[in-house]
Design an enzyme around this catalytic site. Structure first.
Site, PDB file in Angstrom:
ATOM      1  N   HIS A  76      26.346  19.987  39.928  1.00 53.46           N
ATOM      2  CA  HIS A  76      25.788  19.563  38.293  1.00 53.46           C
ATOM      3  C   HIS A  76      24.914  21.034  37.659  1.00 53.46           C
ATOM      4  O   HIS A  76      25.370  21.905  38.687  1.00 53.46           O
ATOM      5  CB  HIS A  76      24.446  18.787  38.799  1.00 53.46           C
TER       6      HIS A  76
ATOM      7  N   CYS B 127      23.890  19.505  47.856  1.00 57.26           N
ATOM      8  CA  CYS B 127      24.499  19.233  45.976  1.00 57.26           C
ATOM      9  C   CYS B 127      24.878  21.018  45.190  1.00 57.26           C
ATOM     10  O   CYS B 127      24.245  21.758  46.446  1.00 57.26           O
ATOM     11  CB  CYS B 127      23.775  18.464  44.496  1.00 57.26           C
TER      12      CYS B 127
END
Length: 543
Positions: free
Chosen positions: A425, A444
């Site tokens: 992301h 992440c």
């Protein structure tokens, strides 16, 4: 030709693939009972007149295993050579011992090919979730057949080696650093730095030795002239060295740069050997389109061509999981969705440890950060009460962050479903990409260039132009796009890589190199024990 014994394909083909250690045990039992004598078989490495040229090619290949970061002793090369010599002295016709020796050569070469193309240890023992290559067995069988065949090429050829460019580059780096071992430039330590830090222009008694080391590392042209001061091309050489070792390339020779300069070639050799082992684990090596993240390098590479054809089509910096608290797991998956202007559903672990305590101290934090509460029925709450916080703590509600400038995911999310809920992301904290070490996330992976990555991911759909991608990211309304074809994603870990033709050595931020090194040592020790039992059972016995 077939390379398994008639009537026993499961023992040396399917069973070996499922459990190499079991095959070795079964093989030992077969030698001990001599039950093979009554069973028909075709010799692969011997003829009526003695060992075939293929057997010598096989042993030569096994003896050169160190060129690929493997250990020749794992394949009992010297034992096999001695056994062949003994067989020649005793005669080979109708000799049961030669039949056993033929099988031992086949077992050794199959083990070597399995190690070479699939790795020596199972990555799953380190909680690494990689899917096994469906072609590995066929690759091993094909190379074994070629090596055993009458028309096999000369042993000095490398048709049996992996052909991918990253592998070839690491293999060459291994040879280069092996050539540095014992060089006189490493027999003495660099003189101490004046004041613990050497800046350009300062006098330094070690300029000549520093220049020799940098030249051996290819960071400085050979025979570069030096003075009594640290200056000129020598500073440029240190900057080059720093860039290859995960350090800020400012040319200042401080403690971290000093430590890296004092690392001996033997240690670098080991790093490259571990990198080769990890490369052998990687799935999707033959996929034309794939994304690979190397955690300790803090880099993402996107490939648009097969691994043997060259360079990544796209590279960018990434931010990965914190080494002390929230390490990014290593696994492979398939990207299926791109989500523009995404919501961020706060993971329960983060909600419990960070978000809930902050909301209790500062209820206004909910509105300022664009958070909202979502009930189990899907109802959205923008007001906050103590009862709501307790419901979140019990798992009866969740916290999510609306799309917007402060969203933790930035304005785009790349989804490849996995048990750890890890994804790629964007991020609102873009300044962190300027750091040399970038392990700041909760697990992440944050990407530096999301528009370029989206263009790569959506390249098969002409409607997704750069302008449309930017518009969707800035829209502020969540939209999910399903990919026409899934895209392999590999989260990898290697502290030695070759980038733009130069080998880079990276900090072992998660401490995984030591774990892998110990596992490989245990494996070699176990194989040495098996070799001793092999000799005791008579494979090497003389007449």
């Amino acid at each position: 030709m077939t390379v398994t014994h008639p009537g026993r394909p499961a023992l040396f083909a399917g069973c070996w693939r499922a459990c190499p250690r079991l095959v070795i045990g079964l093989f030992m039992a077969s030698v001990a009972t001599a039950s093979w004598a009554a069973m028909p078989e075709r010799l692969l490495w011997f003829a009526q007149t003695g060992p075939t040229p293929a057997s010598e090619r096989a042993l030569h290949i096994l003896s050169q295993a160190s060129a690929d970061g493997l250990a020749a002793s794992d394949y009992t090369v010297e034992d096999l050579r001695a056994a062949i010599a003994n067989s020649m002295r005793s005669g080979v016709q109708n000799d049961e011992r030669v039949a056993r020796l033929d099988r031992a050569i086949g077992t050794a070469i199959r083990r070597y090919l399995s190690d070479l193309h699939g790795g020596r240890v199972d990555p799953r023992q380190f909680a690494i979730r990689y899917s096994r290559s469906a072609e590995l067995d066929q690759v091993i069988d094909r190379h074994l057949e070629e090596l055993a065949g009458e028309g096999a090429t000369d042993a000095r050829t490398s048709r049996h080696l992996p052909s991918a460019l990253p592998y070839r580059e690491l293999r060459q780096a291994l040879a280069d650093y092996r050539g540095l071992i014992g060089n006189e430039a490493f027999r003495q330590a660099l003189p101490p730095l004046p004041g613990g830090r050497l800046r350009p222009g300062q006098p330094y008694s070690g300029t000549a030795l520093l220049a020799r080391r940098l030249a051996l590392f290819a960071d400085l042209p050979e025979n570069t002239a030096t003075t009594a001061r640290y200056e000129g091309k020598l500073v440029d050489g240190v900057k080059s060295f720093q860039a290859r070792h995960g350090l800020y390339p400012d040319g200042v020779l401080g403690k971290e740069t000093w430590v890296q300069l004092e690392v001996r070639p033997e240690a670098r050799l080991r790093q490259i050997e571990l990198a080769l082992e990890r490369w052998r684990w990687l799935p999707y090596r033959e996929a034309q389109r794939r994304i690979v993240v190397n955690v300790p390098e803090f880099m993402l590479d996107a490939y648009a061509a097969a691994a043997d054809s060259g360079k990544p089509a796209l590279s960018m910096r990434v931010i990965v999981g914190n080494a002390r608290k929230t390490r990014t797991p290593l696994f492979s998956g398939e990207m299926r969705f791109v989500e523009f202007s995404p919501y961020w559903n706060v993971p329960p672990s983060i909600a419990q440890s960070e978000t809930l305590p902050r909301l209790r101290r500062d209820p206004g934090y909910l509105a300022r950060q664009g958070f909202e509460l979502v009930t189990s029925e899907g109802k959205v709450l923008t007001a906050l009460s103590e009862g709501d916080l307790e419901a979140v703590a019990r798992g009866q509600m969740r916290i999510r962050q609306r799309p917007g400038a402060s969203n933790a995911l930035g304005d785009i999310k790349f989804v490849f479903p996995n048990p750890d809920n890890i994804y790629l992301h964007h991020t609102a904290t873009r300044q962190l990409f300027k750091r040399e070490r970038r392990d700041f996330s909760h697990g992440c992976i944050r990407v530096e260039a999301p528009v370029e990555l989206a263009k790569f991911v959506l390249a098969g759909d002409a409607e997704w132009t750069r302008e449309r991608i930017v518009q969707a990211m800035r829209r502020g309304k969540s939209m999910t796009v399903r990919l026409g074809e899934t895209l392999p994603v590999i989260i990898s870990y290697s502290t030695a890589v070759v980038r733009d033709g130069r080998v880079h050595f990276l900090p072992d931020i998660y401490g995984y190199d030591a774990m892998l090194g110990e596992a490989l040592q245990r494996r070699s020790a176990a194989l040495q024990g098996e070799a001793a039992r092999l000799r005791k059972l008579g494979i090497e016995s003389s007449n």
